[in-house]
Structures are given as structure tokens and as C-alpha cells.
Design an enzyme around this catalytic site. Structure first.
Site, PDB file in Angstrom:
ATOM      1  N   PHE A   1       0.870  -1.182   0.000  1.00 22.28           N
ATOM      2  CA  PHE A   1       0.000   0.000   0.000  1.00 22.28           C
ATOM      3  C   PHE A   1       0.903   1.228   0.000  1.00 22.28           C
TER       4      PHE A   1
ATOM      5  N   PHE B   1      -3.708  21.086  11.898  1.00 19.29           N
ATOM      6  CA  PHE B   1      -2.675  20.333  11.168  1.00 19.29           C
ATOM      7  C   PHE B   1      -1.749  21.251  10.380  1.00 19.29           C
TER       8      PHE B   1
ATOM      9  N   GLU C   1       1.179   4.606  10.431  1.00 23.09           N
ATOM     10  CA  GLU C   1      -0.285   4.681  10.607  1.00 23.09           C
ATOM     11  C   GLU C   1      -0.694   5.914  11.409  1.00 23.09           C
TER      12      GLU C   1
ATOM     13  N   GLY D   1       4.876  12.536   4.461  1.00 23.07           N
ATOM     14  CA  GLY D   1       4.490  11.413   5.305  1.00 23.07           C
ATOM     15  C   GLY D   1       3.195  11.715   6.048  1.00 23.07           C
TER      16      GLY D   1
ATOM     17  N   ILE E   1       7.552   1.483   2.367  1.00 24.39           N
ATOM     18  CA  ILE E   1       6.361   0.700   2.039  1.00 24.39           C
ATOM     19  C   ILE E   1       6.550  -0.762   2.471  1.00 24.39           C
TER      20      ILE E   1
ATOM     21  N   LEU F   1      -6.674   3.375   6.283  1.00 27.48           N
ATOM     22  CA  LEU F   1      -5.867   3.538   7.501  1.00 27.48           C
ATOM     23  C   LEU F   1      -6.700   3.267   8.749  1.00 27.48           C
TER      24      LEU F   1
HETATM   25  P1  TGC Z   1      -8.758  16.280   5.888  1.00 23.40           P
HETATM   26  O1  TGC Z   1      -9.053  17.564   5.164  1.00 23.40           O
HETATM   27  O2  TGC Z   1      -8.983  16.195   7.343  1.00 23.40           O
HETATM   28  O3  TGC Z   1      -9.552  15.085   5.193  1.00 23.40           O
HETATM   29  C1  TGC Z   1      -9.559  14.891   3.791  1.00 23.40           C
HETATM   30  C2  TGC Z   1     -10.736  13.990   3.465  1.00 23.40           C
HETATM   31  O4  TGC Z   1     -10.563  12.724   4.110  1.00 23.40           O
HETATM   32  C3  TGC Z   1     -11.651  12.497   5.042  1.00 23.40           C
HETATM   33  N1  TGC Z   1     -11.053  11.860   6.217  1.00 23.40           N
HETATM   34  C4  TGC Z   1     -11.225  10.568   6.506  1.00 23.40           C
HETATM   35  N2  TGC Z   1     -11.926   9.623   5.889  1.00 23.40           N
HETATM   36  C5  TGC Z   1     -11.894   8.396   6.417  1.00 23.40           C
HETATM   37  N3  TGC Z   1     -11.178   8.115   7.539  1.00 23.40           N
HETATM   38  C6  TGC Z   1     -10.445   9.037   8.172  1.00 23.40           C
HETATM   39  N4  TGC Z   1      -9.729   8.717   9.256  1.00 23.40           N
HETATM   40  C7  TGC Z   1     -10.450  10.342   7.663  1.00 23.40           C
HETATM   41  N5  TGC Z   1      -9.845  11.502   8.024  1.00 23.40           N
HETATM   42  C8  TGC Z   1     -10.231  12.417   7.135  1.00 23.40           C
HETATM   43  C9  TGC Z   1     -12.209  13.856   5.331  1.00 23.40           C
HETATM   44  O5  TGC Z   1     -13.548  13.769   5.741  1.00 23.40           O
HETATM   45  C10 TGC Z   1     -12.066  14.513   3.983  1.00 23.40           C
HETATM   46  O6  TGC Z   1     -13.090  13.996   3.143  1.00 23.40           O
HETATM   47  P2  TGC Z   1     -13.789  14.911   2.028  1.00 23.40           P
HETATM   48  O7  TGC Z   1     -14.824  14.028   1.424  1.00 23.40           O
HETATM   49  O8  TGC Z   1     -14.338  16.096   2.760  1.00 23.40           O
HETATM   50  O9  TGC Z   1     -12.694  15.285   1.066  1.00 23.40           O
HETATM   51  O10 TGC Z   1      -7.258  15.879   5.521  1.00 23.40           O
HETATM   52  P3  TGC Z   1      -5.873  16.541   5.950  1.00 23.40           P
HETATM   53  O11 TGC Z   1      -5.067  16.710   4.712  1.00 23.40           O
HETATM   54  O12 TGC Z   1      -6.113  17.752   6.799  1.00 23.40           O
HETATM   55  O13 TGC Z   1      -5.178  15.375   6.794  1.00 23.40           O
HETATM   56  C11 TGC Z   1      -5.684  14.906   7.984  1.00 23.40           C
HETATM   57  C12 TGC Z   1      -4.675  13.951   8.649  1.00 23.40           C
HETATM   58  C13 TGC Z   1      -3.424  14.688   9.070  1.00 23.40           C
HETATM   59  C14 TGC Z   1      -5.372  13.403   9.877  1.00 23.40           C
HETATM   60  C15 TGC Z   1      -4.301  12.811   7.667  1.00 23.40           C
HETATM   61  O14 TGC Z   1      -3.586  13.283   6.587  1.00 23.40           O
HETATM   62  C16 TGC Z   1      -3.492  11.738   8.329  1.00 23.40           C
HETATM   63  O15 TGC Z   1      -4.062  10.821   8.939  1.00 23.40           O
HETATM   64  N6  TGC Z   1      -2.131  11.754   8.225  1.00 23.40           N
HETATM   65  C17 TGC Z   1      -1.291  10.673   8.700  1.00 23.40           C
HETATM   66  C18 TGC Z   1      -0.815   9.857   7.502  1.00 23.40           C
HETATM   67  C19 TGC Z   1      -0.697   8.395   7.840  1.00 23.40           C
HETATM   68  O16 TGC Z   1      -1.214   7.888   8.812  1.00 23.40           O
HETATM   69  N7  TGC Z   1      -0.043   7.669   6.957  1.00 23.40           N
HETATM   70  C20 TGC Z   1       0.047   6.243   7.100  1.00 23.40           C
HETATM   71  C21 TGC Z   1       0.580   5.615   5.830  1.00 23.40           C
HETATM   72  S1  TGC Z   1       0.252   3.876   5.681  1.00 23.40           S
HETATM   73  C22 TGC Z   1       1.231   3.191   6.842  1.00 23.40           C
HETATM   74  O17 TGC Z   1       1.855   3.801   7.635  1.00 23.40           O
HETATM   75  C23 TGC Z   1       1.239   1.705   6.861  1.00 23.40           C
HETATM   76  S2  TGC Z   1       2.263   1.030   8.059  1.00 23.40           S
HETATM   77  C24 TGC Z   1       1.416  -0.409   8.251  1.00 23.40           C
HETATM   78  C25 TGC Z   1       2.172  -1.507   8.822  1.00 23.40           C
HETATM   79  O18 TGC Z   1       3.303  -1.848   8.370  1.00 23.40           O
HETATM   80  O19 TGC Z   1       1.587  -2.143   9.739  1.00 23.40           O
HETATM   81  P1  FAD Z   2       6.964  13.319   9.095  1.00 20.62           P
HETATM   82  O1  FAD Z   2       5.582  13.477   8.585  1.00 20.62           O
HETATM   83  O2  FAD Z   2       8.047  14.036   8.390  1.00 20.62           O
HETATM   84  O3  FAD Z   2       6.973  13.729  10.636  1.00 20.62           O
HETATM   85  C1  FAD Z   2       8.171  13.933  11.378  1.00 20.62           C
HETATM   86  C2  FAD Z   2       7.773  14.449  12.776  1.00 20.62           C
HETATM   87  O4  FAD Z   2       7.094  15.714  12.635  1.00 20.62           O
HETATM   88  C3  FAD Z   2       6.788  13.510  13.475  1.00 20.62           C
HETATM   89  O5  FAD Z   2       7.046  13.507  14.853  1.00 20.62           O
HETATM   90  C4  FAD Z   2       5.454  14.159  13.205  1.00 20.62           C
HETATM   91  O6  FAD Z   2       4.453  13.827  14.151  1.00 20.62           O
HETATM   92  C5  FAD Z   2       5.834  15.636  13.294  1.00 20.62           C
HETATM   93  N1  FAD Z   2       4.856  16.494  12.600  1.00 20.62           N
HETATM   94  C6  FAD Z   2       4.540  16.512  11.290  1.00 20.62           C
HETATM   95  N2  FAD Z   2       3.561  17.391  11.052  1.00 20.62           N
HETATM   96  C7  FAD Z   2       3.228  17.927  12.253  1.00 20.62           C
HETATM   97  C8  FAD Z   2       2.263  18.875  12.683  1.00 20.62           C
HETATM   98  N3  FAD Z   2       1.395  19.426  11.824  1.00 20.62           N
HETATM   99  N4  FAD Z   2       2.213  19.172  13.999  1.00 20.62           N
HETATM  100  C9  FAD Z   2       3.056  18.575  14.893  1.00 20.62           C
HETATM  101  N5  FAD Z   2       3.984  17.668  14.549  1.00 20.62           N
HETATM  102  C10 FAD Z   2       4.065  17.353  13.240  1.00 20.62           C
HETATM  103  N6  FAD Z   2       3.657   4.221   4.632  1.00 20.62           N
HETATM  104  C11 FAD Z   2       2.875   3.711   3.663  1.00 20.62           C
HETATM  105  O7  FAD Z   2       2.253   4.450   2.896  1.00 20.62           O
HETATM  106  N7  FAD Z   2       2.753   2.369   3.515  1.00 20.62           N
HETATM  107  C12 FAD Z   2       3.408   1.496   4.293  1.00 20.62           C
HETATM  108  O8  FAD Z   2       3.265   0.274   4.123  1.00 20.62           O
HETATM  109  C13 FAD Z   2       4.257   1.996   5.317  1.00 20.62           C
HETATM  110  N8  FAD Z   2       4.981   1.147   6.098  1.00 20.62           N
HETATM  111  C14 FAD Z   2       5.891   1.656   6.988  1.00 20.62           C
HETATM  112  C15 FAD Z   2       6.736   0.781   7.666  1.00 20.62           C
HETATM  113  C16 FAD Z   2       7.695   1.277   8.535  1.00 20.62           C
HETATM  114  C17 FAD Z   2       8.630   0.341   9.215  1.00 20.62           C
HETATM  115  C18 FAD Z   2       7.766   2.673   8.784  1.00 20.62           C
HETATM  116  C19 FAD Z   2       8.772   3.209   9.756  1.00 20.62           C
HETATM  117  C20 FAD Z   2       6.931   3.532   8.105  1.00 20.62           C
HETATM  118  C21 FAD Z   2       6.001   3.048   7.189  1.00 20.62           C
HETATM  119  N9  FAD Z   2       5.182   3.898   6.435  1.00 20.62           N
HETATM  120  C22 FAD Z   2       4.360   3.407   5.459  1.00 20.62           C
HETATM  121  C23 FAD Z   2       5.364   5.341   6.538  1.00 20.62           C
HETATM  122  C24 FAD Z   2       4.681   5.975   7.750  1.00 20.62           C
HETATM  123  O9  FAD Z   2       3.307   5.995   7.592  1.00 20.62           O
HETATM  124  C25 FAD Z   2       5.252   7.390   7.910  1.00 20.62           C
HETATM  125  O10 FAD Z   2       6.582   7.244   8.358  1.00 20.62           O
HETATM  126  C26 FAD Z   2       4.444   8.238   8.877  1.00 20.62           C
HETATM  127  O11 FAD Z   2       3.173   8.534   8.343  1.00 20.62           O
HETATM  128  C27 FAD Z   2       5.162   9.544   9.242  1.00 20.62           C
HETATM  129  O12 FAD Z   2       5.661  10.202   8.127  1.00 20.62           O
HETATM  130  P2  FAD Z   2       7.195  10.675   8.068  1.00 20.62           P
HETATM  131  O13 FAD Z   2       8.038   9.530   8.468  1.00 20.62           O
HETATM  132  O14 FAD Z   2       7.414  11.280   6.731  1.00 20.62           O
HETATM  133  O15 FAD Z   2       7.327  11.757   9.209  1.00 20.62           O
END
Ligand code: TGC
Ligand code: FAD
Length: 392
Positions: free
Chosen positions: A137, A391, A371, A145, A171, A247
Site C-alpha cells: 500500500f 494540522f 499509521e 508522510g 512501504i 488507515l
Molecule cells: P482532511 O481535510 O482532514 O480530510 C480529507 C478527506 O478525508 C476524510 N477523512 C477521513 N476519511 C476516512 N477516515 C479518516 N480517518 C479520515 N480523516 C479524514 C475527510 O472527511 C475529507 O473527506 P472529504 O470528502 O471532505 O474530502 O485531511 P488533511 O489533509 O487535513 O489530513 C488529515 C490527517 C493529518 C489526519 C491525515 O492526513 C493523516 O491521517 N495523516 C497521517 C498519515 C498516515 O497515517 N499515513 C500512514 C501511511 S500507511 C502506513 O503507515 C502503513 S504502516 C502499516 C504496517 O506496516 O503495519
Molecule cells: P513526518 O511526517 O516528516 O513527521 C516527522 C515528525 O514531525 C513527526 O514527529 C510528526 O508527528 C511531526 N509532525 C509533522 N507534522 C506535524 C504537525 N502538523 N504538527 C506537529 N507535529 C508534526 N507508509 C505507507 O504508505 N505504507 C506502508 O506500508 C508503510 N509502512 C511503513 C513501515 C515502517 C517500518 C515505517 C517506519 C513507516 C512506514 N510507512 C508506510 C510510513 C509511515 O506511515 C510514515 O513514516 C508516517 O506517516 C510519518 O511520516 P514521516 O516519516 O514522513 O514523518
């Protein structure tokens, strides 16, 4: 009051809150981990490999753990609580195993199940549920990020085709995946694409030198002129809510999973403290050690109650994303606290891979970040409490 001794592994009797089917799922996954993962995991971790990943995926498929909470297409159709218990047991073995399963089921398969066409579901989900095809994904990018809305990966129309260019970073499963769900910017907002990884222009170099999640495949995705047919786009969603909805599923699994890592650490520390003597007596007999064990046990069991509450809400269809943030933030933060405290109880042995504690502690550093970081979940909760988005 019953006079029998308290079970240190379930001091509050929380097993009473699960039904027989839930406990059966837990026991199946626990037994599989004991047989297939625990004898090898310290070695795999030290080598920085998941050497039998394809075989493990097929075995996880055979016990119904892949896309476990999805219906149809070869998926087990389990409840959210059953899925949570499976995540807990997998992560008690290693976060890398739970990651493999989370990304497969909650991210890649869920994206196709929830937002895909019937044709996409038929094409991909049965093989993924069986573990024949591994999925990844791609949301995070090298420069984006926490803020995926700013992603640069782009999908452009060329006739009926889509052409993808960009890079994804960190990823999970990337280099071993047969299919990648990739999120990209289009003229109509962010869209998801189902990318067979043998498509020309797609590559997934593995990221090495990790100090965490070492028994997990983590990769970069490079997309250079990746040409896909129109049917590769997920038709049912555009905008960030597509990936964020996935997510929610994976974060929910982590709410439970992190407690598995914490349970393993607490158990290791409790056993060690009973066997280890200093100053002529077991360190378990010192009040300061007991205070640590009591606090760890308290937080672990509070976390379980929270996970179960969220799981019951998910099964009832009433769970909100902000509530998942409460669980992910609390349970991962408390799990890492438990791991660190457990490590102190093991003294120098706490840094040895002969014990699981340092491995879990290191893994949980990733779990704290992926996540959604602690800060993102604090901001999600802050927004829910105040109505103000902070944010940007
Ligand atoms: P925002 O303007 O708040 O929202 C944009 C649109 O998305 C909708 N929405 C959601 N929908 C479903 N579930 C949620 N949790 C949602 N949160 C928001 C929202 O309603 C809106 O919809 P629409 O129809 O109005 O357009 O978006 P933003 O740009 O301000 O961002 C919000 C924020 C910061 C919370 C979001 O970007 C975020 O969660 N950032 C963190 C990114 C993250 O978690 N990345 C993870 C990558 S995957 C991964 O890490 C896999 S590791 C897995 C593993 O190995 O186990
Ligand atoms: P950044 O976004 O650069 O953040 C750095 C620091 O700044 C953090 O402490 C953060 O909280 C802080 N920060 C950022 N913005 C703000 C704000 N507005 N206010 C206060 N603090 C802030 N991603 C995928 O898509 N798919 C995957 O399968 C996946 N697997 C992963 C596996 C591993 C082992 C790891 C380590 C990561 C993986 N990720 C994956 C990525 C992961 O989701 C990101 O690392 C995570 O979302 C954070 O992004 P970043 O590392 O770029 O940190």
C-alpha cells in the site's frame, strides 16, 4: 470472593468478555505463532530478514488471517474483535508479522474490497486471501508522510490509459508484493491504482539498515512511466478519504497488536524478575520492581478494555475514526512504555536478543510512527474536541 490465585496473565479475568469463537481464533493464531515464528524470530530479526515470507503468507492465508475481517472472495468474514485478537497474537510474536498481515488485509485488500470494481475484487482478492499474492500500500512519499494530501506522485491520462510517475517510501511488503495499491494525484483529486508489480517502470528496492521492524520487508516504490489500463483505477473513490478509510482499518488492528508486544514484554519481565536474584533475593521481591510490574499490568489491561470497546463498536458499525485515534495513540504509547520498563527489569539482559524485549521495544518505535504519528492522533483528537483543525 474466590480464593484461587489470580492468573498473572489475565488478572482482571478479561477472557470472560470474549465468546468461544473469539477465543478459538486467538488460540489458533497463538499456536501458529508459537510453532512457526517464535523459534526463529530472534534470528530473523538479527539478520534483518523475513526469509520465509512467501511461505508464511500462504500459511497465514490457510489459517484465515489475511483479509480476515472482509466478507466473500475467499476471506474469513471474521468479526472485528476476532481480527483484533489475531493482530494481538501476531504482534506478541513480532510487529513485523502483524505488519505483514495488516498491510495485506487492512490496507491492500481492504482498498480493493471497499473501493474496487467487481472485476478487481474477483481478480485480486481470492489470491491475496490465500497468501498466494502479497499486497502493499503506497501512500507515504519521501517528502510527504504525515501530510499525504501534498503527495507528488502523479497519474496522467494518456488516451484510455493511466501513466504513473513518482516515488513512495517506507512501504511494507513492497519488494515481495505481486500487487501494489498506489495512491496518486490526478486532475480529479487523489485516486487509487491497482498496480501489478511486474508492470514495466515499476520497481521496489528494499530499504536496509533499519534498527526497527527488522523482520519485515520495507521498500521504496519507484514508478517511472508505469502505464496501466483504465480499469486499474479504483473506481469508487477519489480524494484523501480513500486512503484514510483504509488507515482506519489498519490503525484498528494496531490498537490490539501493540498490546501483544506489550504482553510479551511484561511476561518476559515478570518471569525474569522471579528467577533473577540480587542482594540475596529475587528482584521480584523488591517493592520498586513490583511497582513497575503492577503499573505495566494495569496499563496493559486498560488497553485491552479500550481495544475491546472499540472492537465491539466496529462490529456494531458505530466506530468513528477519531475513536480509533484514541486507541492507536494510547495503546502504542503505553506499549512502548511497558517495553521500556520491562527492559529495565531485565538489566543488561534486556538488551539481548535472547529475550524478546529489546526487539519489541525497537519495533514499537516504528509502530509509534506509522499509521499516523502520536502527534497526528493528538491533533485528530484535538480537532474532535475543539472543532479546530490544527494540522497546518
Ligand atoms: P482532511 O481535510 O482532514 O480530510 C480529507 C478527506 O478525508 C476524510 N477523512 C477521513 N476519511 C476516512 N477516515 C479518516 N480517518 C479520515 N480523516 C479524514 C475527510 O472527511 C475529507 O473527506 P472529504 O470528502 O471532505 O474530502 O485531511 P488533511 O489533509 O487535513 O489530513 C488529515 C490527517 C493529518 C489526519 C491525515 O492526513 C493523516 O491521517 N495523516 C497521517 C498519515 C498516515 O497515517 N499515513 C500512514 C501511511 S500507511 C502506513 O503507515 C502503513 S504502516 C502499516 C504496517 O506496516 O503495519
Ligand atoms: P513526518 O511526517 O516528516 O513527521 C516527522 C515528525 O514531525 C513527526 O514527529 C510528526 O508527528 C511531526 N509532525 C509533522 N507534522 C506535524 C504537525 N502538523 N504538527 C506537529 N507535529 C508534526 N507508509 C505507507 O504508505 N505504507 C506502508 O506500508 C508503510 N509502512 C511503513 C513501515 C515502517 C517500518 C515505517 C517506519 C513507516 C512506514 N510507512 C508506510 C510510513 C509511515 O506511515 C510514515 O513514516 C508516517 O506517516 C510519518 O511520516 P514521516 O516519516 O514522513 O514523518
Amino acid at each position: 470472593m474466590p480464593k484461587s490465585a489470580l492468573d498473572p496473565r489475565d488478572p482482571l479475568g478479561l477472557d470472560d468478555l470474549f465468546d468461544a469463537e473469539e477465543l478459538a481464533v486467538r488460540d489458533t493464531v497463538r499456536a501458529w505463532c508459537a510453532d512457526r515464528v517464535l523459534p526463529h524470530i530472534a534470528d530473523w530479526y538479527e539478520r534483518g530478514e523475513l526469509p520465509e515470507v512467501r511461505e508464511l503468507a500462504r500459511e497465514l492465508g490457510s489459517i484465515g488471517a489475511l483479509g480476515m475481517h472482509l466478507e466473500g472472495y475467499g476471506c474469513a468474514g471474521a468479526s472485528a474483535v476476532q481480527y483484533g485478537l489475531a493482530c494481538l497474537e501476531l504482534e506478541a510474536a513480532d510487529s513485523g508479522l502483524r505488519s505483514l498481515v495488516s498491510v495485506q488485509g487492512s490496507l491492500a485488500m481492504y482498498a480493493i474490497h471497499r473501493w474496487g470494481s467487481e472485476e478487481q475484487r474477483q481478480q485480486w482478492l481470492p489470491g491475496m486471501a490465500a497468501g498466494e499474492t502479497i499486497g502493499c500500500f503506497g501512500l507515504t512519499e519521501p517528502d510527504h508522510g504525515s501530510d499525504p494530501a501534498s503527495m507528488r506522485t502523479r497519474a496522467k491520462r494518456e488516451g484510455a490509459d493511466w501513466v504513473l510517475d513518482g516515488r513512495k517510501m517506507w512501504i511494507t511488503n513492497g519488494s515481495v508484493a505481486g500487487v501494489a495499491v498506489v495512491w496518486a494525484r490526478t486532475d480529479d483529486g487523489i485516486r487509487g491504482f491497482v498496480v501489478p508489480t511486474d508492470t514495466p517502470g515499476f520497481s521496489a528496492p528494499e530499504i536496509k539498515h533499519k534498527g526497527s521492524l527488522r523482520a519485515s520487508v520495507t521498500s521504496e516504490l519507484v514508478l517511472e512511466g508505469v502505464r496501466l489500463p483504465a480499469a486499474a483505477a479504483l473506481p469508487e473513490v477519489s480524494g484523501l478519504k480513500g486512503p484514510l478509510s483504509c488507515l482506519n482499518q489498519a490503525r484498528y488492528g494496531i490498537v490490539w497488536g501493540a498490546l501483544g508486544a506489550a504482553r510479551s514484554c511484561l511476561e518476559a519481565a515478570r518471569e525474569y524478575s522471579i528467577g533473577r536474584e540480587q542482594f540475596g533475593r529475587p528482584i521480584a521481591g523488591f517493592q520498586l520492581t513490583q511497582a513497575k510490574l503492577a503499573d505495566m499490568s494495569l496499563e496493559l489491561n486498560k488497553g485491552l478494555l479500550l481495544a475491546l470497546h472499540l472492537g465491539r463498536r466496529m462490529d456494531a458499525g458505530t466506530l468513528r475514526p477519531e475513536q480509533v485515534s484514541y486507541g492507536k495513540l494510547n495503546n502504542v504509547r503505553e506499549a512502548i512504555g511497558i517495553a521500556r520498563t520491562a527492559r529495565t527489569i531485565l538489566g543488561a539482559n534486556g538488551i539481548s536478543y535472547d529475550y524478546p524485549v529489546m526487539r519489541h521495544a525497537n519495533n514499537l518505535e516504528s509502530v509509534l510512527t506509522y499509521e499516523g504519528t502520536v502527534e497526528m492522533h493528538q491533533l485528530v483528537i484535538g480537532q474532535a474536541l475543539t472543532g479546530q483543525a490544527a494540522f497546518r
